[in-house]
Design an enzyme around this catalytic site. Structure first.
Site, mmCIF file in Angstrom:
data_model
loop_
_atom_site.group_PDB
_atom_site.id
_atom_site.type_symbol
_atom_site.label_atom_id
_atom_site.label_comp_id
_atom_site.label_asym_id
_atom_site.label_seq_id
_atom_site.Cartn_x
_atom_site.Cartn_y
_atom_site.Cartn_z
ATOM 1 C CB SER A 113 -29.908 17.055 59.018
ATOM 2 O OG SER A 113 -29.187 16.149 58.346
ATOM 3 C CG HIS A 114 -26.864 18.457 56.173
ATOM 4 N ND1 HIS A 114 -27.872 17.931 56.090
ATOM 5 C CD2 HIS A 114 -26.765 19.438 55.237
ATOM 6 C CE1 HIS A 114 -28.584 18.278 55.114
ATOM 7 N NE2 HIS A 114 -27.909 19.245 54.582
ATOM 8 C CE LYS A 126 -36.450 12.739 60.415
ATOM 9 N NZ LYS A 126 -35.802 11.613 59.243
ATOM 10 C CG ASP A 278 -25.746 13.926 59.578
ATOM 11 O OD1 ASP A 278 -25.529 12.662 60.236
ATOM 12 O OD2 ASP A 278 -26.734 14.498 59.121
ATOM 13 C CG ASP A 280 -29.772 13.854 61.727
ATOM 14 O OD1 ASP A 280 -28.778 14.159 60.955
ATOM 15 O OD2 ASP A 280 -30.979 13.711 61.401
ATOM 16 C CG ASP A 282 -29.420 11.198 59.121
ATOM 17 O OD1 ASP A 282 -28.548 11.884 58.881
ATOM 18 O OD2 ASP A 282 -30.581 11.402 58.720
ATOM 19 N NE ARG A 283 -27.191 14.501 54.969
ATOM 20 C CZ ARG A 283 -27.126 15.307 54.210
ATOM 21 N NH1 ARG A 283 -25.972 16.041 53.806
ATOM 22 N NH2 ARG A 283 -28.321 16.104 53.783
ATOM 23 C CD GLU A 364 -31.479 9.912 50.062
ATOM 24 O OE1 GLU A 364 -32.281 10.456 49.273
ATOM 25 O OE2 GLU A 364 -31.607 9.910 51.179
ATOM 26 C CB SER A 366 -27.547 13.737 50.040
ATOM 27 O OG SER A 366 -28.526 12.719 50.484
ATOM 28 C CE LYS A 377 -29.671 10.903 55.400
ATOM 29 N NZ LYS A 377 -30.821 11.637 55.093
HETATM 30 C C1 G16 Z 1 -32.283 14.834 53.949
HETATM 31 C C2 G16 Z 1 -33.125 13.653 53.466
HETATM 32 C C3 G16 Z 1 -32.248 12.959 52.268
HETATM 33 C C4 G16 Z 1 -31.905 13.897 51.309
HETATM 34 C C5 G16 Z 1 -31.167 14.851 51.907
HETATM 35 C C6 G16 Z 1 -30.937 16.057 50.726
HETATM 36 O O1 G16 Z 1 -31.206 14.422 54.538
HETATM 37 O O2 G16 Z 1 -33.317 12.926 54.446
HETATM 38 O O3 G16 Z 1 -33.094 11.948 52.027
HETATM 39 O O4 G16 Z 1 -31.127 13.232 50.260
HETATM 40 O O5 G16 Z 1 -31.874 15.657 52.870
HETATM 41 O O6 G16 Z 1 -32.011 16.587 50.302
HETATM 42 P P1 G16 Z 1 -31.830 18.069 49.457
HETATM 43 O O7 G16 Z 1 -30.994 17.523 48.351
HETATM 44 O O8 G16 Z 1 -33.205 18.049 49.307
HETATM 45 O O9 G16 Z 1 -31.343 19.166 50.399
HETATM 46 P P2 G16 Z 1 -30.646 14.884 56.055
HETATM 47 O O10 G16 Z 1 -29.346 14.072 56.394
HETATM 48 O O11 G16 Z 1 -30.743 16.309 55.875
HETATM 49 O O12 G16 Z 1 -32.038 14.594 56.675
#
Ligand code: G16
Length: 544
Positions: A113-114, A126, A278, A280, A282-283, A364, A366, A377
């Protein structure tokens, strides 16, 4: 073709976190490490034998090698058909879209992801289920359990599949289809939004925007949708070429990591609209001229305006937000007379509500927002939603935001992250808070009175499954909240997240500086958790 059986022994710590298994690339590169995890997925889900599977990732370092390993294991384990994005690429929401469109038994997404990419940075994997969404905890727990007993994996001895050549090939008995990773997703977007209205906005001659793909996966998607299909000026998409190390950057669309874009929105001649996604895809981050829309506000605004857009004209059924996300969406749900669910952090918790038709929108703090169109997302979806809204309402981002606060009041919101904290210290801090919980209700902290304090537990309203210890919640009589939790996506040490929210009904105070407005609550949060004594940190590393 002969299936090869390789003896193996379990690796420690293959428990999927908030969103799959994320580790340093070097960890994934250990012989057998990726193979063990993939075989555990295949062993846990018997429906994959004879079924079909989507495979792709965000293009970060190790993506291509990992895909070859997965294709061989999947073929050796009897998966009948594999749909792979050209170049091994797929954004996370596009995987979800393709799983749903082609009705596969699931998909494997490769991304951290990010988190940064490169030989010394992060990688992740995943499994997404047949509904297109991240596997629920029952499945990830079963996969983890399998990783602890695994003693063999099955593979084939074959040369690498040419991932850049669209079309169909075979690997053993398995059919592999290499497809354009963008087309199905772009078609879905075109079905949801009023592309004519957005096209018109782009050609009005007085609208300036940039989309920052941060050298990550959304580059090709944004170029196709914004520039090719919607007619935005060439160059609207910046940093649009996906790179294995994201150009050395941190592909996290927030005020700290997308500074180049943020700067372009500043000043009297700043952009009308800025957005970023981000690693991948999704953000999302949404910016107007001199203005930043918090993800919590964005969810509330989308909910309040959804009926104006073609894909949501019939209205929304319900909303869900993760627990640390601000309560702004609840105010809109109350107004609309619909349900608003509070779920643990992690997109996987929205899946059942979406499948059951209880919610249409979810989000969310985030930087994640989405709807029932897929089960992830979706960064570009959120950007298109905002663009469609700007086109319909003929107002600026700042005007829409201010108008929303005037109608519903403002939930000031900020998140303070303390990164790379010693794991024991971080766990000690959370234990300390847990011990305080029973005595907090009724206590006066600064100018606030505690009305409830708990360690958030969630009972899924659809399948009754219970998820406990999902973060410390402290609610005050004023409507303010402090939430503490440890991140589940980091790959080294612990990240302590402190989420702060404070409700302001008075429009005369809506334009205060967020950090100023939140200061009293920040001080309460630091003192209560003994952040400085326990972590040695006086200030957070990232404030969003
Ligand atoms: C993932 C999850 C999100 C979550 C985020 C932050 O996002 O898919 O649902 O809100 O992590 O998680 P944490 O606070 O546990 O670091 P992504 O974009 O990283 O896949």
């Amino acid at each position: 073709m002969e299936t090869i059986r390789i003896a193996t022994t379990p690796f420690e710590g293959q428990r999927p976190g908030t969103s799959g298994l994320r580790k340093k690339v070097k960890v994934f590169q250990q012989p057998g490490y990726l193979e063990n995890f993939v075989q555990s997925i295949l062993d846990t889900l018997p429906e994959l034998r004879g079924g079909s599977l989507v495979v792709g990732g965000d293009g970060r370092y190790f993506n291509r090698e990992a895909i070859q390993v997965i294709l061989r294991l999947a073929a050796a384990n009897g998966v009948r058909r594999l749909i792979v994005g050209r170049g091994g690429l797929f954004s996370t929401p596009a995987v979800s879209c393709v799983i749903r469109k082609y009705k596969t038994q699931g998909g494997i997404v490769l991304s951290a992801s990010h988190n940064p990419g490169g030989p010394d940075e992060d990688f992740g994997i995943k499994f997404n289920s047949a509904n297109g969404g991240p596997a629920p905890e029952s499945v990830t727990d079963a996969i983890f359990a399998r990783t602890k007993t695994i003693d063999r994996y099955l593979t084939l001895d074959t040369p690498p599949v040419d991932l850049d050549q669209p079309g169909v090939c075979t690997l053993g008995e398995t059919e592999i289809e290499i497809i354009d990773p963008v087309r199905d997703y772009a078609d879905l977007m075109e079905a949801l939004f009023d592309f004519d209205a957005i096209h018109h906005l782009f050609n009005s001659g007085h609208f300036q925007m940039r989309f920052d793909a941060m050298h990550a996966i959304t580059g090709p998607y944004a170029i196709e949708i914004l520039e090719n299909r919607l007619g935005a000026a060439p160059g609207t998409v910046m940093n649009g070429v996906p790179l294995e190390d994201f150009g050395g950057g941190h592909p996290d669309p927030n005020l700290a990591h997308a500074q180049e874009l943020v700067a372009l929105t500043h000043g009297s001649d700043g952009l009308d609209f800025g957005a970023a996604s981000d690693g991948d895809g999704d953000r999302n981050m949404i910016l107007g001229r001199n203005c930043f829309v918090t993800p919590s506000d964005s969810l509330a605004i989308l909910a309040a305006n959804a009926h104006l857009l073609p894909g949501y004209r019939q209205g929304i059924r319900g909303i869900a937000r993760s627990m640390p996300t601000s309560q702004a969406a609840n105010r809109v749900a109350d107004f609309l007379g619909i349900e608003c669910f509070e779920t643990p952090t992690g997109w996987k918790f929205f899946g059942n509500l979406l499948d059951a038709g209880r919610i249409t929108l979810c989000g969310e703090e985030s930087f994640g927002t989405g709807s029932d169109h897929v089960r992830e997302k979706d960064g570009l979806w959120a950007v298109l939603f905002w663009l469609n809204l700007l086109a319909v309402r003929q107002q600026s981002v700042a005007e829409i935001l201010t108008d929303h606060w005037r109608r519903f009041g403002r939930n000031f919101y900020t998140r303070h992250d303390y990164e790379g904290v010693d794991l024991e210290a971080a766990e000690g801090l959370v234990d300390h808070l847990r011990r305080l919980l029973p005595d907090l209700p009724g206590r006066q902290l600064g100018a606030e009175t505690v009305s409830y304090a708990d360690d958030f537990a969630y009972t899924d309203p659809i399948d009754g499954s219970v998820s406990e210890r999902q973060g410390i919640r402290i609610g005050f009589a004023s409507g303010a909240r402090i939430v503490y939790r440890l991140s589940g996506t980091g790959t080294s040490g612990a990240t302590l997240r402190v989420y702060l929210e404070y409700f302001e009904p008075n429009p005369a105070l809506h334009h205060r500086d967020t950090q100023d407005a939140m200061r009293p609550l920040v001080l309460i949060a630091r003192e209560l958790a003994q952040i400085e004594t326990r972590t040695g940190r006086t200030e957070p590393d990232v404030v969003t």
